[in-house]
Motif scaffolding. Sequence first.
Motif, PDB file in Angstrom:
ATOM      1  N   TRP A  62     -26.181   4.925  36.274  1.00  0.00           N
ATOM      2  CA  TRP A  62     -24.994   5.203  36.933  1.00  0.00           C
ATOM      3  C   TRP A  62     -24.400   6.628  36.939  1.00  0.00           C
ATOM      4  N   TYR A  63     -25.248   7.490  35.799  1.00  0.00           N
ATOM      5  CA  TYR A  63     -24.759   8.887  35.618  1.00  0.00           C
ATOM      6  C   TYR A  63     -24.564   9.459  36.870  1.00  0.00           C
ATOM      7  N   THR A  64     -25.403   9.539  37.572  1.00  0.00           N
ATOM      8  CA  THR A  64     -25.351  10.486  38.816  1.00  0.00           C
ATOM      9  C   THR A  64     -24.261  10.148  39.945  1.00  0.00           C
ATOM     10  N   TYR A  65     -24.041   8.994  40.161  1.00  0.00           N
ATOM     11  CA  TYR A  65     -22.965   8.368  40.722  1.00  0.00           C
ATOM     12  C   TYR A  65     -21.545   8.770  39.991  1.00  0.00           C
ATOM     13  N   VAL A  66     -21.477   8.751  38.867  1.00  0.00           N
ATOM     14  CA  VAL A  66     -20.163   9.238  38.220  1.00  0.00           C
ATOM     15  C   VAL A  66     -19.955  10.717  38.138  1.00  0.00           C
ATOM     16  N   ARG A  67     -21.007  11.388  38.265  1.00  0.00           N
ATOM     17  CA  ARG A  67     -20.983  13.018  38.492  1.00  0.00           C
ATOM     18  C   ARG A  67     -20.534  13.402  39.930  1.00  0.00           C
ATOM     19  N   THR A  68     -20.704  12.327  40.583  1.00  0.00           N
ATOM     20  CA  THR A  68     -20.080  12.715  42.174  1.00  0.00           C
ATOM     21  C   THR A  68     -18.761  12.511  42.346  1.00  0.00           C
ATOM     22  N   LEU A  69     -18.044  11.939  41.148  1.00  0.00           N
ATOM     23  CA  LEU A  69     -16.668  11.752  41.466  1.00  0.00           C
ATOM     24  C   LEU A  69     -15.873  12.799  40.931  1.00  0.00           C
ATOM     25  N   PRO A  70     -14.798  13.284  41.865  1.00  0.00           N
ATOM     26  CA  PRO A  70     -14.050  14.368  41.382  1.00  0.00           C
ATOM     27  C   PRO A  70     -13.853  14.586  40.118  1.00  0.00           C
ATOM     28  N   LEU A  71     -13.833  15.636  39.563  1.00  0.00           N
ATOM     29  CA  LEU A  71     -13.395  16.144  38.201  1.00  0.00           C
ATOM     30  C   LEU A  71     -12.261  16.072  37.691  1.00  0.00           C
ATOM     31  N   GLU A  72     -11.029  16.066  38.735  1.00  0.00           N
ATOM     32  CA  GLU A  72      -9.659  15.593  38.636  1.00  0.00           C
ATOM     33  C   GLU A  72      -9.150  14.464  38.979  1.00  0.00           C
ATOM     34  N   GLU A  73      -8.215  13.757  38.278  1.00  0.00           N
ATOM     35  CA  GLU A  73      -7.840  12.565  38.536  1.00  0.00           C
ATOM     36  C   GLU A  73      -7.380  12.490  40.169  1.00  0.00           C
ATOM     37  N   PRO A  74      -7.561  11.311  40.827  1.00  0.00           N
ATOM     38  CA  PRO A  74      -6.718  11.274  42.033  1.00  0.00           C
ATOM     39  C   PRO A  74      -5.249  11.382  41.731  1.00  0.00           C
ATOM     40  N   ASN A  75      -4.482  11.623  42.866  1.00  0.00           N
ATOM     41  CA  ASN A  75      -2.975  11.555  42.653  1.00  0.00           C
ATOM     42  C   ASN A  75      -2.617  10.236  42.481  1.00  0.00           C
ATOM     43  N   SER A  76      -2.171   9.696  41.461  1.00  0.00           N
ATOM     44  CA  SER A  76      -1.737   8.178  41.237  1.00  0.00           C
ATOM     45  C   SER A  76      -0.589   8.330  40.187  1.00  0.00           C
ATOM     46  N   THR A  77       0.012   7.044  40.287  1.00  0.00           N
ATOM     47  CA  THR A  77       1.071   6.886  39.042  1.00  0.00           C
ATOM     48  C   THR A  77       0.613   7.009  37.624  1.00  0.00           C
ATOM     49  N   LEU A  78      -0.669   7.056  37.405  1.00  0.00           N
ATOM     50  CA  LEU A  78      -1.220   7.087  36.056  1.00  0.00           C
ATOM     51  C   LEU A  78      -0.931   8.659  35.772  1.00  0.00           C
ATOM     52  N   VAL A  79      -0.886   9.477  36.611  1.00  0.00           N
ATOM     53  CA  VAL A  79      -0.730  11.047  36.154  1.00  0.00           C
ATOM     54  C   VAL A  79       0.668  11.408  36.493  1.00  0.00           C
ATOM     55  N   TRP A  80       1.480  10.465  37.052  1.00  0.00           N
ATOM     56  CA  TRP A  80       2.852  10.990  37.182  1.00  0.00           C
ATOM     57  C   TRP A  80       3.682  11.236  35.941  1.00  0.00           C
ATOM     58  N   ASP A  81       4.790  11.915  36.162  1.00  0.00           N
ATOM     59  CA  ASP A  81       5.689  11.970  34.970  1.00  0.00           C
ATOM     60  C   ASP A  81       6.700  10.861  34.882  1.00  0.00           C
ATOM     61  N   SER A  82       7.426  10.684  33.869  1.00  0.00           N
ATOM     62  CA  SER A  82       8.260   9.481  33.896  1.00  0.00           C
ATOM     63  C   SER A  82       9.333   9.509  34.807  1.00  0.00           C
ATOM     64  N   ALA A  83       9.840  10.719  35.122  1.00  0.00           N
ATOM     65  CA  ALA A  83      10.877  10.696  36.193  1.00  0.00           C
ATOM     66  C   ALA A  83      10.280  10.149  37.522  1.00  0.00           C
ATOM     67  N   SER A  84       9.253  10.542  37.781  1.00  0.00           N
ATOM     68  CA  SER A  84       8.900  10.089  39.216  1.00  0.00           C
ATOM     69  C   SER A  84       8.346   8.544  39.274  1.00  0.00           C
ATOM     70  N   ILE A  85       8.092   7.917  38.104  1.00  0.00           N
ATOM     71  CA  ILE A  85       7.982   6.362  37.925  1.00  0.00           C
ATOM     72  C   ILE A  85       9.429   5.922  38.086  1.00  0.00           C
ATOM     73  N   ALA A  86      10.325   6.565  37.480  1.00  0.00           N
ATOM     74  CA  ALA A  86      11.534   5.833  37.610  1.00  0.00           C
ATOM     75  C   ALA A  86      12.147   5.983  38.721  1.00  0.00           C
ATOM     76  N   ALA A  87      11.747   6.899  39.691  1.00  0.00           N
ATOM     77  CA  ALA A  87      12.344   6.922  41.023  1.00  0.00           C
ATOM     78  C   ALA A  87      11.884   5.926  41.983  1.00  0.00           C
ATOM     79  N   LEU A  88      10.700   5.220  41.417  1.00  0.00           N
ATOM     80  CA  LEU A  88      10.190   3.943  42.070  1.00  0.00           C
ATOM     81  C   LEU A  88      11.027   2.812  41.829  1.00  0.00           C
ATOM     82  N   ARG A  89      11.989   2.636  40.951  1.00  0.00           N
ATOM     83  CA  ARG A  89      12.931   1.681  40.834  1.00  0.00           C
ATOM     84  C   ARG A  89      13.441   1.042  42.104  1.00  0.00           C
ATOM     85  N   GLY A  90      13.442  -0.039  42.020  1.00  0.00           N
ATOM     86  CA  GLY A  90      13.714  -0.971  43.309  1.00  0.00           C
ATOM     87  C   GLY A  90      12.911  -1.080  44.357  1.00  0.00           C
ATOM     88  N   THR A  91      11.757  -0.630  44.232  1.00  0.00           N
ATOM     89  CA  THR A  91      10.856  -0.849  45.209  1.00  0.00           C
ATOM     90  C   THR A  91       9.640  -1.659  44.743  1.00  0.00           C
TER      91      THR A  91
END
Length: 142
Positions: A62-91
Motif C-alpha cells: 500500500w506504500y505507493t498508494y499512500v505516497r500518491t495522497l496529498p502531503l497536506e491534510e484536506p481542509n476538514s474540521t480536524l484541522v480547524w481551530d476551536s473558534a471555527s468548530i464553535a461556529a458550527l453550534r446549532g448546525t
Amino acid sequence: AVGAIPRGEVLLQVPLAQVLRRGNLAWSEAPSFRESVAGLDEDEELIVYLAVVRKYGLYSRWYTYVRTLPLEEPNSTLVWDSASIAALRGTCAHAPARALRKQLRRLCSRFANAFDCHELRWAAAQYWSRAMVVGLPGARGG
C-alpha cells in the motif's frame, strides 16, 4: 454521468484484494510498528494503518498508494481551530465535527509513542475525505 443511471447499473468493479479495508490490512509489512491495535473500531484501525504505512511501511504493497495522497491534510474540521468548530453550534455538522476531533485526540494519546499527533491527523483527514461504505455480497447489510 450525462444521463440518468438505471437502478442496478454497475459503475465500478474493484477486486476486494485491491480495497483498503479492515480484512485486508497487512500489518506484517510494517514490522517497525509494534503498537497493539486491539480494541480500535474499523475507522480507527484504517486511520492508524494509513499513518503506519506512511511512516513505517516502505515495503508495504500500500506504500505507493499512500505516497500518491496529498502531503497536506484536506481542509476538514480536524484541522480547524476551536473558534471555527464553535461556529458550527446549532448546525447538524457540530456534533460530527466534535466526534471526529475527540476520536483524533484518543488516537493521538494512545499512539503517542509511535506518532506525532500531526501524523495521525493527516491520516484521519485523508481517510475521512475518501472513505465510503460499500456493501459486500453476503455481508450484513450488503
